[in-house]
Design a protein around this motif. Structure first.
Motif, short mmCIF file in Angstrom:
data_model
loop_
_atom_site.label_atom_id
_atom_site.label_comp_id
_atom_site.label_asym_id
_atom_site.label_seq_id
_atom_site.Cartn_x
_atom_site.Cartn_y
_atom_site.Cartn_z
N LEU A 27 0.84 -1.20 0.00
CA LEU A 27 0.00 0.00 0.00
C LEU A 27 0.87 1.25 0.00
O LEU A 27 0.38 2.36 0.06
CB LEU A 27 -0.91 0.00 1.23
N PHE A 31 4.02 -0.34 -4.75
CA PHE A 31 2.72 -0.13 -5.40
C PHE A 31 2.71 -0.59 -6.85
O PHE A 31 1.71 -0.48 -7.54
CB PHE A 31 2.39 1.37 -5.37
N TYR A 32 3.82 -1.13 -7.33
CA TYR A 32 4.01 -1.38 -8.76
C TYR A 32 2.97 -2.32 -9.36
O TYR A 32 2.43 -3.19 -8.68
CB TYR A 32 5.40 -1.96 -9.00
N ASN A 33 2.71 -2.13 -10.63
CA ASN A 33 1.87 -3.05 -11.39
C ASN A 33 2.68 -4.33 -11.62
O ASN A 33 3.74 -4.28 -12.24
CB ASN A 33 1.49 -2.40 -12.73
N ALA A 40 11.71 -3.79 -9.88
CA ALA A 40 10.87 -3.57 -8.70
C ALA A 40 9.48 -4.16 -8.91
O ALA A 40 8.88 -4.73 -7.99
CB ALA A 40 10.77 -2.07 -8.41
N ARG A 45 5.65 -9.00 -8.55
CA ARG A 45 5.08 -10.19 -9.19
C ARG A 45 5.53 -11.46 -8.43
O ARG A 45 4.74 -12.36 -8.19
CB ARG A 45 5.55 -10.23 -10.66
N THR A 240 -5.71 -5.61 -12.87
CA THR A 240 -4.44 -5.52 -12.16
C THR A 240 -4.59 -6.14 -10.77
O THR A 240 -5.54 -5.84 -10.06
CB THR A 240 -4.02 -4.04 -12.03
N GLU A 241 -3.67 -6.98 -10.41
CA GLU A 241 -3.80 -7.77 -9.20
C GLU A 241 -3.71 -6.92 -7.93
O GLU A 241 -3.00 -5.93 -7.88
CB GLU A 241 -2.71 -8.85 -9.16
N ASN A 242 -4.43 -7.36 -6.92
CA ASN A 242 -4.43 -6.75 -5.60
C ASN A 242 -3.36 -7.46 -4.77
O ASN A 242 -3.65 -8.38 -4.01
CB ASN A 242 -5.83 -6.93 -5.00
N ALA B 12 0.56 2.13 -12.94
CA ALA B 12 0.14 2.13 -11.54
C ALA B 12 0.53 3.45 -10.92
O ALA B 12 1.63 3.96 -11.17
CB ALA B 12 0.79 0.98 -10.77
N LYS B 210 -5.75 -0.27 -5.21
CA LYS B 210 -5.89 -1.20 -6.33
C LYS B 210 -7.15 -2.04 -6.18
O LYS B 210 -7.64 -2.26 -5.10
CB LYS B 210 -4.67 -2.11 -6.40
N GLN B 211 -7.61 -2.55 -7.32
CA GLN B 211 -8.83 -3.37 -7.38
C GLN B 211 -10.01 -2.65 -6.73
O GLN B 211 -10.79 -3.25 -5.97
CB GLN B 211 -8.61 -4.76 -6.79
#
Lengths: 383, 383
Positions: A27, A31-33, A40, A45, A240-242, B12, B210-211
């Motif tokens: 949070l 914060f990256y996608n 990063a 991932r 986009t994943e949480n 993001a 996110k989400q």
């Protein structure tokens, strides 16, 4: 007024501080996608993959079998929509939550009857299955009574049906899904031992974040996407994943499973104390559901003719937070389908209260709450 | 290595500290299920309603028109699934994100062509519409080029088509949806001024959680549920609400809208500095997309024959985080549909880089990044 006594853990569990601690970095600086290419983001991932792996380990599944969702309702919807074609026949338990009843209603649905303790017996499931049945969905434990269902035995019956279909040349496949949202941290969730093909879990019911869930799907199954788009979650539900949610969910489930026996024992002891106090003081009070196969924190009672909603409001004003049933059903002002399913009269259903205890419930809470609950029921029922 | 220079805000945005601050109580003591009956839970319900109201005010809609979702992809799916029957005809822009392309692909879809600047002109939309068309979905600004679409003019064309249908007795309704995820905090999102019937927004693209997303649905429309269950969100997508997410989203959107002009101006200035540095140093470099109608933080460039992925990795090792395109598309290793749509050759598409700036980007970032980007492109393109 001092801190309220919370006895509605079945509706929502507070976020565990240890869970929040592992979520916090995602949070903030992480914060990256997770689909981005730089280091990063690839670390984020990797953390997501690790969380997925940890969730899989918790239930004895494989990482790629875990689909992360925005909660149990979405998981259940993905199971049904992913497997079924319009018009397909499904069997669900008579005590299922609205999350299952809602989507099941879009198909040809038969309810497996409940006995008067809230148990969906294997024979009731067998009776409801026909050669057309493609999916059976039985909750691991319902949210109102907390009755734990005999999933292993139901799975055995379903396996028999499958073998019989093969023998008779019936081509329809038969899948077994369970919504185990209420049972995380109580029953053994090992998917192979349970004998399920799909399993729904909800972080928000085991001290994890809200709107985070998973659907475990056995690797031999192929689902249609619920939410097509960017291709996340094996293409089954894009977006986009949480990562904060996934990491928190994994930690919450790990804690729940690690402390399963000690937590259950402690909570069961307090629940039994509450039950004894109520049944002793109020002979008119009936305990609903199975007392042998029951979630340790659940206590559902009825007093014939009681206006349970008035009890909820009275107790609230005295700092005790309880429910008449599943929050979303109670909010709609409809009578509990679970109490109807166990054959309760309207006046017993309307006179039902659900107390659900959790990790933070203390003996002092129960002592104070017992007195106030007895007094409130006496007052409202004019006993 | 010092803090990396982040130039991928389109993938993001970091969670704004002010946003996190308003979310925090709902991740702690205000954990209640908003459907529960006691005062503390009803206060949480009220806070959720307030957040929904604030989101509605941000876009000039009504509170009950705002459906909270688990992100933009789900919002887009709800718009399509909620309005359409199988086989219905839809028109989408040729530069749409996978979130729109994915679900549109389940219907009979015609692409409204892009011009060579990434603009979907009203006449291109008109050409794609037939008497069968039920839904037109055009992004407010695409995520790769950042080209801002002429939504107001497209809406006018759609209104003409509707009038013409009425005149000719064609009964098929025609709806206009826009995914404005990238444009929050940049364009005027007032739904009546835009002329849309449905609008998708994404908290994760405007410094929110996110989400978390929303679908605004004009009150005269009636949608079918995407996720049936407990009946939350007007029955359109059930599941216990993410109050922390909703409250955070409202704050994020309020901040974005309040600071729209100052933020845009600052970010545009930095972006223009970066663009000038790159085009001056690299005469071979082409700026993709419209330079007049463009999101202030976007800069998409191509160098013919460049291996853009190698540039991304090289810059990453030097502490500059950039992208080759939309993260989810880049992750799949597919060529950008947006660059194909504007007529870029394969070698120009593969040689494209997206820089996207945001609120925390500084002049020092841009100065340092410019030098490194020029050097990286020169090195990889052997210029």
């Amino acid at each position: 007024m001092s801190t309220p006594i919370y006895l509605d853990y079945a509706a929502a569990t507070p976020l565990d501080e240890r869970v929040f601690a592992v979520m916090q970095p995602y949070l903030a600086e992480k914060f990256y996608n997770p689909s981005a290419a730089y280091t990063a983001a690839r670390e984020v991932r990797r953390d997501l993959d690790t969380a997925r792996h940890e969730l899989a380990v918790c239930i004895g599944g494989k990482r790629d079998e875990v689909i992360l969702t925005a909660g149990a309702t979405e998981s259940v919807n993905l199971a049904f929509r992913g497997l079924l074609e319009p018009g397909d026949h499904v069997v669900i338990g008579a005590t299922e939550h609205d999350a299952v009843r809602g989507i099941a209603g879009e198909y040809d649905v038969t309810f497996a009857a409940s006995d008067n303790k809230g148990t969906i017996t294997p024979s009731a499931v067998l009776t409801a299955i026909s050669d057309k049945t493609k999916l059976v969905s039985i909750t691991a434990a319902d949210s109102e009574l907390g009755t734990i269902q005999p999933l292993v035995k139901i799975a055995a019956v379903i396996a028999d049906v499958r073998r019989d279909r093969v023998k008779r040349g019936v081509k329809t496949p038969l899948y077994f899904h369970s919504d185990a949202s209420q049972a995380a941290g109580v029953i053994d969730l090992h998917v192979a031992r349970l004998g399920v093909d799909l399993l729904t879990l909800n972080a928000a019911k085991c001290y994890g974040p809200k709107q985070v869930g998973l659907l475990w799907v056995a690797s031999h199954l192929s689902l249609k996407p619920l939410i097509p788009g960017g291709g996340q979650e094996r293409g089954l539900r894009s977006g986009t994943e949480n990562v904060a949610g996934a990491v928190g969910f994994a930690r919450a489930l790990q804690i729940a499973i690690r402390n399963r026996h000690t937590d259950s024992e402690q909570i069961r002891g307090l629940r039994d104390t509450l039950q004894k106090a109520l049944t002793t003081a109020l002979p008119e009070l009936v305990v609903n559901g199975s007392q042998k196969k029951r979630l340790p924190g659940h206590l559902n009672v009825s007093v014939d003719g009681l206006d349970a909603e008035r009890v909820v409001f009275r107790l609230d004003s005295q700092g005790v937070q309880v429910a008449t049933g599943a929050a979303c059903a109670a909010n709609k002002g409809t009578r509990s389908n679970v109490l109807i399913a166990i054959g309760a009269s309207d006046s017993m259903a309307d006179g039902s209260l659900r107390f659900s205890l959790g990790r933070q419930t203390t003996a002092v809470d129960i002592e104070q709450a017992s007195t106030l609950i007895v007094e409130a029921i006496r007052h409202e029922a004019s006993l």
